[in-house]
Design an enzyme around this catalytic site. Structure first.
Site, PDB file in Angstrom:
ATOM      1  N   LYS A   1       0.933  -1.091  -0.043  1.00 55.14           N
ATOM      2  CA  LYS A   1       0.008  -0.137  -0.021  1.00 55.14           C
ATOM      3  C   LYS A   1       0.741   1.162  -0.118  1.00 55.14           C
ATOM      4  CE  LYS A   1      -4.310  -1.744   1.829  1.00 55.14           C
ATOM      5  NZ  LYS A   1      -3.994  -2.694   0.972  1.00 55.14           N
TER       6      LYS A   1
ATOM      7  N   ASP B   1      -0.817  -1.730  -4.366  1.00 57.79           N
ATOM      8  CA  ASP B   1      -2.176  -1.706  -4.164  1.00 57.79           C
ATOM      9  C   ASP B   1      -2.567  -0.379  -4.475  1.00 57.79           C
ATOM     10  OD1 ASP B   1      -2.398  -4.167  -3.168  1.00 57.79           O
ATOM     11  OD2 ASP B   1      -2.393  -3.794  -1.232  1.00 57.79           O
TER      12      ASP B   1
ATOM     13  N   GLN C   1      -9.188   0.322 -10.190  1.00 62.94           N
ATOM     14  CA  GLN C   1     -10.720  -0.101  -9.547  1.00 62.94           C
ATOM     15  C   GLN C   1     -11.663   0.175 -10.427  1.00 62.94           C
ATOM     16  OE1 GLN C   1      -9.437   2.788  -6.830  1.00 62.94           O
ATOM     17  NE2 GLN C   1      -9.024   1.442  -4.808  1.00 62.94           N
TER      18      GLN C   1
ATOM     19  N   ARG D   1      -3.525  -5.257 -12.301  1.00 62.51           N
ATOM     20  CA  ARG D   1      -4.689  -5.907 -11.412  1.00 62.51           C
ATOM     21  C   ARG D   1      -5.872  -4.943 -11.452  1.00 62.51           C
ATOM     22  NH1 ARG D   1      -3.819  -5.635  -5.067  1.00 62.51           N
ATOM     23  NH2 ARG D   1      -2.294  -7.370  -5.746  1.00 62.51           N
TER      24      ARG D   1
ATOM     25  N   LYS E   1     -12.810  -4.263  -8.316  1.00 62.26           N
ATOM     26  CA  LYS E   1     -13.913  -3.471  -8.047  1.00 62.26           C
ATOM     27  C   LYS E   1     -13.750  -2.238  -7.425  1.00 62.26           C
ATOM     28  CE  LYS E   1     -17.503  -6.871  -8.863  1.00 62.26           C
ATOM     29  NZ  LYS E   1     -18.618  -7.432  -8.128  1.00 62.26           N
ATOM     30  N   GLY E   2     -13.054  -2.274  -6.276  1.00 63.37           N
ATOM     31  CA  GLY E   2     -12.659  -1.351  -5.370  1.00 63.37           C
ATOM     32  C   GLY E   2     -13.342  -1.332  -3.917  1.00 63.37           C
TER      33      GLY E   2
ATOM     34  N   THR F   1     -11.364 -10.802  -8.440  1.00 65.30           N
ATOM     35  CA  THR F   1     -12.643 -10.761  -8.098  1.00 65.30           C
ATOM     36  C   THR F   1     -13.050 -12.252  -7.797  1.00 65.30           C
ATOM     37  OG1 THR F   1     -14.991 -10.475  -9.051  1.00 65.30           O
ATOM     38  CG2 THR F   1     -13.562 -10.952 -10.735  1.00 65.30           C
TER      39      THR F   1
ATOM     40  N   ARG G   1     -13.486  -6.039   4.616  1.00 62.68           N
ATOM     41  CA  ARG G   1     -14.114  -7.372   4.139  1.00 62.68           C
ATOM     42  C   ARG G   1     -15.251  -7.407   4.703  1.00 62.68           C
ATOM     43  NH1 ARG G   1      -9.717  -6.607   2.118  1.00 62.68           N
ATOM     44  NH2 ARG G   1     -11.366  -5.799   0.432  1.00 62.68           N
TER      45      ARG G   1
HETATM   46  P1  FDA Z   1     -18.430  -8.891  -4.757  1.00 64.41           P
HETATM   47  O1  FDA Z   1     -18.118  -7.844  -3.737  1.00 64.41           O
HETATM   48  O2  FDA Z   1     -19.470  -8.369  -5.683  1.00 64.41           O
HETATM   49  O3  FDA Z   1     -18.487 -10.148  -4.504  1.00 64.41           O
HETATM   50  C1  FDA Z   1     -18.877 -11.192  -5.419  1.00 64.41           C
HETATM   51  C2  FDA Z   1     -19.139 -12.354  -4.801  1.00 64.41           C
HETATM   52  O4  FDA Z   1     -17.745 -12.951  -4.103  1.00 64.41           O
HETATM   53  C3  FDA Z   1     -19.805 -12.361  -3.310  1.00 64.41           C
HETATM   54  O5  FDA Z   1     -21.063 -12.642  -3.948  1.00 64.41           O
HETATM   55  C4  FDA Z   1     -19.113 -13.382  -2.474  1.00 64.41           C
HETATM   56  O6  FDA Z   1     -19.767 -14.774  -2.982  1.00 64.41           O
HETATM   57  C5  FDA Z   1     -18.158 -13.347  -2.738  1.00 64.41           C
HETATM   58  N1  FDA Z   1     -17.305 -12.302  -1.859  1.00 64.41           N
HETATM   59  C6  FDA Z   1     -16.888 -11.204  -2.200  1.00 64.41           C
HETATM   60  N2  FDA Z   1     -16.202 -10.416  -1.194  1.00 64.41           N
HETATM   61  C7  FDA Z   1     -16.401 -11.492  -0.051  1.00 64.41           C
HETATM   62  C8  FDA Z   1     -15.945 -11.453   1.437  1.00 64.41           C
HETATM   63  N3  FDA Z   1     -15.436 -10.150   1.886  1.00 64.41           N
HETATM   64  N4  FDA Z   1     -16.327 -12.274   1.869  1.00 64.41           N
HETATM   65  C9  FDA Z   1     -16.923 -13.319   1.639  1.00 64.41           C
HETATM   66  N5  FDA Z   1     -17.239 -13.582   0.070  1.00 64.41           N
HETATM   67  C10 FDA Z   1     -17.078 -12.510  -0.422  1.00 64.41           C
HETATM   68  N6  FDA Z   1      -9.575  -3.276  -3.739  1.00 64.41           N
HETATM   69  C11 FDA Z   1      -8.867  -2.036  -3.959  1.00 64.41           C
HETATM   70  O7  FDA Z   1      -9.632  -0.991  -3.503  1.00 64.41           O
HETATM   71  N7  FDA Z   1      -7.755  -1.743  -3.943  1.00 64.41           N
HETATM   72  C12 FDA Z   1      -6.732  -3.033  -4.022  1.00 64.41           C
HETATM   73  O8  FDA Z   1      -5.612  -2.970  -4.331  1.00 64.41           O
HETATM   74  C13 FDA Z   1      -7.275  -4.193  -3.992  1.00 64.41           C
HETATM   75  N8  FDA Z   1      -6.569  -5.315  -4.184  1.00 64.41           N
HETATM   76  C14 FDA Z   1      -7.080  -6.456  -4.343  1.00 64.41           C
HETATM   77  C15 FDA Z   1      -6.516  -7.791  -4.377  1.00 64.41           C
HETATM   78  C16 FDA Z   1      -7.066  -8.838  -4.752  1.00 64.41           C
HETATM   79  C17 FDA Z   1      -6.309 -10.147  -5.241  1.00 64.41           C
HETATM   80  C18 FDA Z   1      -8.636  -9.157  -4.460  1.00 64.41           C
HETATM   81  C19 FDA Z   1      -9.330 -10.096  -4.715  1.00 64.41           C
HETATM   82  C20 FDA Z   1      -9.355  -7.775  -4.269  1.00 64.41           C
HETATM   83  C21 FDA Z   1      -8.721  -6.648  -4.101  1.00 64.41           C
HETATM   84  N9  FDA Z   1      -9.302  -5.311  -3.576  1.00 64.41           N
HETATM   85  C22 FDA Z   1      -8.611  -4.350  -3.848  1.00 64.41           C
HETATM   86  C23 FDA Z   1     -10.690  -5.741  -3.069  1.00 64.41           C
HETATM   87  C24 FDA Z   1     -11.791  -5.413  -4.169  1.00 64.41           C
HETATM   88  O9  FDA Z   1     -11.853  -4.200  -4.782  1.00 64.41           O
HETATM   89  C25 FDA Z   1     -13.013  -6.026  -3.634  1.00 64.41           C
HETATM   90  O10 FDA Z   1     -13.528  -5.010  -2.966  1.00 64.41           O
HETATM   91  C26 FDA Z   1     -13.361  -7.261  -3.328  1.00 64.41           C
HETATM   92  O11 FDA Z   1     -12.753  -7.979  -4.062  1.00 64.41           O
HETATM   93  C27 FDA Z   1     -14.779  -7.863  -3.286  1.00 64.41           C
HETATM   94  O12 FDA Z   1     -15.419  -7.617  -4.681  1.00 64.41           O
HETATM   95  P2  FDA Z   1     -15.679  -8.749  -5.713  1.00 64.41           P
HETATM   96  O13 FDA Z   1     -14.974  -8.529  -7.054  1.00 64.41           O
HETATM   97  O14 FDA Z   1     -15.281 -10.210  -5.037  1.00 64.41           O
HETATM   98  O15 FDA Z   1     -17.064  -8.660  -5.962  1.00 64.41           O
END
Ligand code: FDA
Length: 311
Positions: free
Chosen positions: A100, A137, A166, A187, A190-191, A229, A292
């Protein structure tokens, strides 16, 4: 509504002190964090690599206000990379590190950009010596411009430095177009933060659409997309698109967070795709944990159950 309230909590010092002092949080934290020390991160990394998953390790901490603390964070990363190399875990980028920018000084009142750049260069040199890479990040929207500037400057010496886009930011598709160049590790997530209406998208469907649009730009380009994601729909779209443009399995990767959808992580790795797990360690887990919890009400219920069972 709940998500907004929780994200606001992630910046509250009072809430932070209260929650971090609650002994129960340990069990909840253990689901998402390797443990407090570098050897804890190494042990989990070894297990994930043995399962066919790659790893990116994050030393927890953000918003450093003291240059000595920023330097200490860089020292920790350099030491961690030495340990990874000695254990034979870093080669070919199998285990890399995520940083970060505000943890290594970006937010310092005096010379923040310069301090962060020097600290990241030091870590990137250690990563190169260990045979691996670094990804920066992306934090809240106020840091986006400075972070992308850092990436541009550091890539002159470290072309494999990864960055994050993001999809909730309105600028994300333009940034993806700029970054979709040969060798560029990007990478896409969504953010995990929020931004004012003119800057960020607040509607989840719009954020998902933006993700799909950015993903297409990155997969069409000659760079190395890292699709971060857990969203099953977006993972399906990614697989179809990668196939349609003839991408080899080692020319892009999926990424997920440690402790989230582990069975899907294993399935993707076993299918021949590259799957990397974002693995945090350290004792400064508060901001990470609250983000989270904000992503999924079920996580909050899990947390509250753990707290009430201690009473
Ligand atoms: P979404 O939140 O819509 O979730 C889709 C599905 O995934 C959910 O229905 C559930 O099944 C599962 N899920 C998601 N989150 C969960 C959780 N916390 N607990 C349990 N199940 C969950 N963000 C950022 O702003 N800066 C960054 O540098 C990064 N870096 C980063 C690295 C990596 C490897 C990942 C996977 C994520 C990040 N993020 C991040 C976080 C990212 O922006 C986002 O907040 C989370 O990944 C959740 O978004 P999803 O794409 O999973 O979709």
């Amino acid at each position: 509504m709940l998500r907004h309230a929780l994200l606001a909590l992630s910046g509250s010092h009072r809430a932070r002190d209260m929650i971090m002092a609650t002994p129960v949080t340990r069990d909840v934290v253990a689901r998402f964090v390797a443990g407090p020390t570098a050897p804890d991160a190494l042990a989990v990394t070894e297990r994930l690599l043995a399962d066919g998953r790659f790893v990116t390790i994050d030393f927890l901490g953000e918003d450093t206000t003291d240059p000595d603390q920023a330097a200490a964070v860089a020292d920790e990363y350099v030491q961690l990379l030495g340990l990874l190399a000695a254990a034979g875990l870093a080669g070919q980028g199998r285990a890399e590190v995520s940083i970060k920018p505000t943890a290594v000084g970006l937010g310092l009142a005096d010379h923040g950009d310069k301090t962060a750049q020097e600290n990241i260069a030091r870590i990137a040199t250690a990563a190169r010596n260990a045979g691996t890479t670094v990804t920066l990040d992306m934090e809240d929207h106020t840091r986006a411009e400075a972070t992308l500037r850092l990436v541009g400057e550091l890539r002159a010496d470290f072309p494999d430095l990864g960055c994050v886009i993001q999809s909730y930011l309105r600028r994300s598709a333009d940034d993806c177009r700029d970054l979709a160049v040969a060798g560029s590790r990007v990478r896409l997530c969504k953010g995990a933060y929020q931004a004012p209406d003119g800057v960020g998208l607040t509607n989840r469907a719009e954020v998902d659409l933006s993700y799909a649009r950015c993903m297409r730009i990155l997969l069409d380009g000659p760079g190395y997309p890292m699709l971060a994601t857990h969203d099953p729909r977006l993972i399906k779209i990614a697989a179809v698109k990668a196939d349609a443009v003839g991408r080899a399995p080692d020319s892009f990767e999926y990424q997920m967070l440690y402790g989230i959808r582990p069975a899907e992580q294993t399935r993707l790795a076993a299918s021949g795709a590259r799957m990397r797990v974002y693995l945090p360690y350290g004792s400064d887990w508060y901001g990470y944990l609250v983000r989270r919890l904000a992503e999924r009400p079920a996580n909050l219920a899990f947390f509250l159950r753990a707290v009430s069972s201690q009473r």
